[in-house]
Scaffold this active site. Sequence first.
Site, PDB file in Angstrom:
ATOM      1  CE  LYS A 103      -4.567  -1.177   1.797  1.00 52.30           C
ATOM      2  NZ  LYS A 103      -4.611  -2.628   1.625  1.00 52.30           N
ATOM      3  CD  GLU A 175      -5.161   5.973   4.374  1.00 54.09           C
ATOM      4  OE1 GLU A 175      -4.224   5.894   3.544  1.00 54.09           O
ATOM      5  OE2 GLU A 175      -6.309   5.574   4.136  1.00 54.09           O
ATOM      6  CG  HIS A 210     -13.063  -2.120   7.028  1.00 48.00           C
ATOM      7  ND1 HIS A 210     -13.316  -0.775   6.823  1.00 48.00           N
ATOM      8  CD2 HIS A 210     -12.692  -2.238   8.335  1.00 48.00           C
ATOM      9  CE1 HIS A 210     -13.098  -0.120   7.944  1.00 48.00           C
ATOM     10  NE2 HIS A 210     -12.730  -0.973   8.868  1.00 48.00           N
ATOM     11  NE  ARG A 266      -7.770 -10.511  -5.714  1.00 45.14           N
ATOM     12  CZ  ARG A 266      -8.948  -9.961  -5.478  1.00 45.14           C
ATOM     13  NH1 ARG A 266      -9.898 -10.036  -6.401  1.00 45.14           N
ATOM     14  NH2 ARG A 266      -9.207  -9.340  -4.339  1.00 45.14           N
TER      15      ARG A 266
END
Length: 276
Positions: A103, A175, A210, A266
């Site tokens: 990430k 973040e 999530h 993918r």
Amino acid sequence: ANRGEIALRVFRACRSLGIATVAVAPEDDAGSLHARSADETVRIGSYLDATEHVRAAREAGADAVHPGYGFLAENADFAEAVEAAGLTWVGPPPAALRAGGDKLEAKRLARGAGVPVVPEGEPDEVGFPLMVKAAAGGGGRGMRVVREPGELEDALSAARREAQAAFGDDRVFCERYVERPRHVEIQLLGDAHGTVVALGERECSVQRRHQKVLEEARSPALDPGLRARMGEAAVAFARAIGYRSAGTAEFMLDGRDFWFLELNGRIQVEHPVTEL
């Protein structure tokens, strides 16, 4: 190199193109539908053993390996092993898998390509509320929302433990936390000659822990202008990492502002929504 729904879809597509198919299955899966649906089946020890897939492909005289989703689909070492065996890897290049799978590296590359990303940094730089994320994460694991400075230490420890257990990598970062954004993803398709196209978006804001519960296309939050901007951002990122094959760029959307989240290197479970 897979089983279930995605293997059946790949076999069906191949059959329509006149391409013969080979299924792989361990002994306890030999009677499953995918193993009975290909032109031939090769026994393997495990779906998670890259060397077994390569052996099976060689044994069958196969030309290409399609990883599907899950299992080893985003494993750069597997992609390299397939290509080293002289087989075609139906997926992104190993370098793109590595860049997209980290990430922090993905955010750095996105920023360099002019794609908006949520600011990350030290907690005092980011401010509260903030989100702790696993650098090698995905699927909602290794993530914690921190609203007060007093919650930070426990959240960091918990996220590191979860990241280590899930990904074998305990790196985490902080973040800015965006309150209740929409989650919109852009399906991509890239060829071996550098052409990348966006195939439209999927709205996937209905989630639990999530994890996506429901997807629809098109998104009710996008107008033609916003759709074009997000598509251009997704394509810019894909080009920056040399992406090839099917993939999905995920974004958070708040009003008319959006930020790149991650790349799924993918074909996705949700691909049929885009097909329809």
